[in-house]
Motif scaffolding. Structure first.
Motif, PDB file in Angstrom:
ATOM      1  N   THR A  54       0.818  -1.211   0.000  1.00 38.61           N
ATOM      2  CA  THR A  54       0.000   0.000   0.000  1.00 38.61           C
ATOM      3  C   THR A  54       0.852   1.262   0.000  1.00 38.61           C
ATOM      4  OG1 THR A  54      -1.746  -1.149   1.208  1.00 38.61           O
ATOM      5  CG2 THR A  54      -1.808   1.256   1.219  1.00 38.61           C
ATOM      6  N   SER A  62       1.158   4.245  -2.887  1.00 39.05           N
ATOM      7  CA  SER A  62       0.869   5.635  -2.559  1.00 39.05           C
ATOM      8  C   SER A  62       2.055   6.526  -2.886  1.00 39.05           C
ATOM      9  CB  SER A  62       0.505   5.753  -1.076  1.00 39.05           C
ATOM     10  OG  SER A  62       0.251   7.092  -0.725  1.00 39.05           O
ATOM     11  N   LYS A 115      -9.626  -0.620  -6.117  1.00 37.35           N
ATOM     12  CA  LYS A 115     -10.354   0.402  -5.358  1.00 37.35           C
ATOM     13  C   LYS A 115      -9.394   1.214  -4.488  1.00 37.35           C
ATOM     14  CE  LYS A 115     -14.566  -2.393  -5.322  1.00 37.35           C
ATOM     15  NZ  LYS A 115     -15.547  -3.147  -4.501  1.00 37.35           N
ATOM     16  N   GLU A 116      -8.409   0.535  -3.923  1.00 36.07           N
ATOM     17  CA  GLU A 116      -7.424   1.251  -3.121  1.00 36.07           C
ATOM     18  C   GLU A 116      -6.641   2.233  -3.981  1.00 36.07           C
ATOM     19  OE1 GLU A 116      -3.456  -0.331  -2.043  1.00 36.07           O
ATOM     20  OE2 GLU A 116      -4.362  -0.592  -0.070  1.00 36.07           O
ATOM     21  N   SER A 117      -6.283   1.809  -5.206  1.00 37.50           N
ATOM     22  CA  SER A 117      -5.547   2.683  -6.118  1.00 37.50           C
ATOM     23  C   SER A 117      -6.381   3.910  -6.472  1.00 37.50           C
ATOM     24  CB  SER A 117      -5.178   1.918  -7.395  1.00 37.50           C
ATOM     25  OG  SER A 117      -4.270   0.874  -7.109  1.00 37.50           O
ATOM     26  N   ILE A 118      -7.683   3.710  -6.686  1.00 42.95           N
ATOM     27  CA  ILE A 118      -8.579   4.835  -6.976  1.00 42.95           C
ATOM     28  C   ILE A 118      -8.575   5.831  -5.817  1.00 42.95           C
ATOM     29  CG2 ILE A 118     -10.999   5.497  -7.304  1.00 42.95           C
ATOM     30  CD1 ILE A 118     -11.361   2.811  -8.798  1.00 42.95           C
ATOM     31  N   LYS A 119      -8.610   5.309  -4.595  1.00 41.32           N
ATOM     32  CA  LYS A 119      -8.594   6.172  -3.416  1.00 41.32           C
ATOM     33  C   LYS A 119      -7.298   6.970  -3.347  1.00 41.32           C
ATOM     34  CE  LYS A 119      -8.966   6.053   1.627  1.00 41.32           C
ATOM     35  NZ  LYS A 119      -9.086   5.179   2.835  1.00 41.32           N
ATOM     36  N   ILE A 120      -6.175   6.302  -3.613  1.00 39.93           N
ATOM     37  CA  ILE A 120      -4.880   6.985  -3.590  1.00 39.93           C
ATOM     38  C   ILE A 120      -4.826   8.086  -4.635  1.00 39.93           C
ATOM     39  CG2 ILE A 120      -2.409   6.691  -4.076  1.00 39.93           C
ATOM     40  CD1 ILE A 120      -2.652   3.898  -2.797  1.00 39.93           C
ATOM     41  N   GLU A 162      -7.271   9.737  -5.892  1.00 40.73           N
ATOM     42  CA  GLU A 162      -8.142  10.840  -5.464  1.00 40.73           C
ATOM     43  C   GLU A 162      -7.458  11.687  -4.394  1.00 40.73           C
ATOM     44  OE1 GLU A 162     -11.632   8.831  -4.178  1.00 40.73           O
ATOM     45  OE2 GLU A 162     -12.547   8.747  -6.181  1.00 40.73           O
ATOM     46  N   GLU A 163      -6.829  11.005  -3.425  1.00 39.27           N
ATOM     47  CA  GLU A 163      -6.186  11.724  -2.321  1.00 39.27           C
ATOM     48  C   GLU A 163      -4.984  12.545  -2.793  1.00 39.27           C
ATOM     49  OE1 GLU A 163      -5.261   8.629   0.384  1.00 39.27           O
ATOM     50  OE2 GLU A 163      -7.268   8.563   1.295  1.00 39.27           O
ATOM     51  N   ASN A 223     -17.765   3.510  -8.595  1.00 40.42           N
ATOM     52  CA  ASN A 223     -16.699   3.938  -7.690  1.00 40.42           C
ATOM     53  C   ASN A 223     -16.221   5.353  -8.022  1.00 40.42           C
ATOM     54  OD1 ASN A 223     -15.480   1.556  -5.826  1.00 40.42           O
ATOM     55  ND2 ASN A 223     -16.392   0.696  -7.677  1.00 40.42           N
ATOM     56  N   ASN A 224     -17.112   6.141  -8.624  1.00 44.84           N
ATOM     57  CA  ASN A 224     -16.873   7.567  -8.925  1.00 44.84           C
ATOM     58  C   ASN A 224     -15.761   7.805  -9.934  1.00 44.84           C
ATOM     59  OD1 ASN A 224     -18.886   8.487  -7.075  1.00 44.84           O
ATOM     60  ND2 ASN A 224     -17.450   8.132  -5.398  1.00 44.84           N
TER      61      ASN A 224
END
Length: 515
Positions: free
Chosen positions: A104, A108, A132-137, A139-140, A169-170
């Motif tokens: 992770t 990031s 999904k984790e990659s999408i979150k990263i 976005e952040e 998932n936006n």
């Protein structure tokens, strides 16, 4: 460090984009890069997955004028410069990030360093946890990205399902209510790969990526490790200025002078310009992965003594107290990023299991690691780290367990299996067969052996262990010690047995009586 995505200085030069390739394990990230670079990196990766950040520089010939303009018109991408100017952007630097959940922080970090990203989603599997984790990263970190829908050559490929899952998932693709560009590709046939590269170049043009050739060279530490032949090695990526051999270099935690500078192909270079991946030898101590570096001399760090290759990579001993759990670990990994990932996982396991890390370090398993394991009664966990003949002999002689693997998920399974093994109750007694005398009837076999642990009892049921696996069971019909009938024989004593089993016994078999 200067924000090179939005520079304010005039007369800056254009630099190639740095692109992170992100997504779930086995969704085709490395295979896609392999096709683009026309190399065999995917085959060389242990287990077929990437386990440390690798940076690769490629040259791209943009698509022909009609196809490019058609692509721009269809996707609604505004032109910022004439096509002739855009065609001069020929290089792209890719950061290939690991897809396994263990990495992770590394994913990031890759997104933070990168200017752009490719989110890879397999057409036959759709979105997975690390997608999904990659999408979150992304976005952040507010990193611009395009989507590559891979494995479209598969019979069960379903591009529309992938689009719908992304939307839920936006991640709104062009034609699906959004402006995120996408390209279906096959790394097997090459379909869509050139179009994907063109999308990257178009996105990079909009970002206006520049650098100042007169600025002090700066960038990020991608990886750091110790090579026993060459010393401390740091993989970096340059973001501004031009880095040169002979310059001082420093981070928040380390400093040195560049003695050797190599490009990503391992070829010697006198200087490298921005977006270039580089390998640097000259740090006095290992820098931290993810740190920013600058080509300046730093005087506020403590002076480092001479580099002693025999001591680098040794685990640092920690005090062992009465509170230390029964299972103590010494963690070794080939590089800093892998150590970070493995350490994080084991610390997470320690929230549920009685574990204690006595030391963790980069490098191969050495004599000092084994000696610490002996004194601390610890197990050595090695990820992509080898134990040479000497340390291995020392470990075997002192019955020190070394659990190692080149592949993260296999290592985690081995650790889990070992923990389950420890949780099993100790057997009441074990006896090793030293001789077999009569095997005319499997139900009346006569064997001789030595009790290795606990007590071995007459009339007991036992399991038969051969080559570390239980292969069957049996029962003691008669037990003797010194040719006299015995109720039980204690540890360290020899015994004669009349045993009954469907298995024909062999010298070296271990008979195990469970509680």
């Amino acid at each position: 460090m200067t924000d090179n995505k939005n520079p304010k200085t005039e007369n800056l030069l254009q630099r190639p984009p740095i692109v992170a390739v992100m997504g779930h394990v086995d969704h085709g990230k490395t295979t896609l890069l392999d096709y683009i670079r026309k190399t065999n990196v995917a085959e060389r990766e242990a287990g077929g997955i990437t386990q440390s950040i690798g940076a690769y520089e490629i040259e791209v010939h943009p698509l022909d004028e009609p196809k490019s303009r058609e692509s721009e018109a269809n996707r609604g991408i505004p032109r910022q410069t004439p096509r002739d100017d855009f065609a001069s952007i020929r290089k792209i630097t890719f950061i290939d990030t690991p897809g396994h959940e263990a990495f992770t922080k590394m994913r990031s970090r890759g997104a933070n360093i990168a200017d752009l990203a490719i989110l890879v989603v397999a057409a036959d599997e759709g979105l997975k946890p690390q997608t999904k984790e990659s999408i979150k990263i992304l976005e952040e970190t507010k990193t611009q990205f395009v989507v590559a829908i891979t494995k479209i050559d598969k019979n069960n490929a379903d591009i529309e399902r992938v689009k719908n899952e992304l939307a839920s998932n936006n991640v709104l693709l062009e034609g699906y209510g959004g402006q995120i560009s996408y390209q279906p590709v096959s790394a097997k046939t090459g379909e869509g790969v050139n179009e994907l590269l063109d999308l990257i170049l178009l996105s990079a043009e909009i970002e206006h990526l520049t650098y100042d050739k007169n600025a002090v060279a700066s960038g990020y530490i991608l990886e750091a490790k110790m090579d026993r032949q060459r010393g401390l090695e740091a993989s970096v990526i340059v973001k501004n200025g031009v880095i040169k051999v002979g310059e001082f270099i420093s981070t928040e935690t380390a400093k040195g002078k560049i003695k050797i500078l190599e490009n990503f192909l391992g070829k010697s270079a006198k200087e490298l310009s921005p977006s270039s991946p580089a390998l640097i030898i000259g740090f006095e101590t290992l820098p931290q992965v993810g740190e920013e570096f600058s080509a300046v001399e730093k005087t506020d760090l403590p002076e480092a003594g001479p580099v002693n290759l025999s001591s680098i990579g040794q685990a640092n001993p920690l005090a062992i107290t009465k509170e230390t759990p029964a299972l103590r670990l010494i963690i070794k990994a080939s590089d800093s990023g892998s150590l970070e990932a493995l350490s994080g996982i084991i610390k997470a396991i320690a929230q549920q299991k009685p574990l204690k890390i006595l030391g963790e370090s980069v490098g191969d398993v050495n004599d000092n690691d084994v000696k610490m394991a002996i004194s601390g009664k610890a197990v050595i966990i090695a990820f992509k780290s080898k134990a040479e003949k000497g340390p291995k002999y020392l470990a075997d002689t002192n019955k020190i367990r070394i659990i190692s693997s080149e592949i993260i998920y296999e290592l985690l399974k081995a650790i889990d299996d070992f923990l389950l093994e420890l949780e099993k109750p100790a057997p009441l007694g074990t006896l090793k067969i030293l001789a077999v005398f009569n095997q005319n009837d499997p139900q009346k076999q006569i064997v001789g052996g030595k009790v290795e642990s606990g007590v071995f009892k007459n009339k007991a049921q036992f399991g038969i262990e051969r080559n570390d696996s239980i292969i069957g069971s049996g029962r003691v019909v008669n037990l003797q010690q010194q040719k006299k009938d015995a109720v039980e024989v204690s540890e360290g004593k020899e015994a004669g047995l009349l045993v009954s089993s469907e298995i024909m016994f062999k010298t070296g078999d271990l008979l195990v009586i469970e509680k």
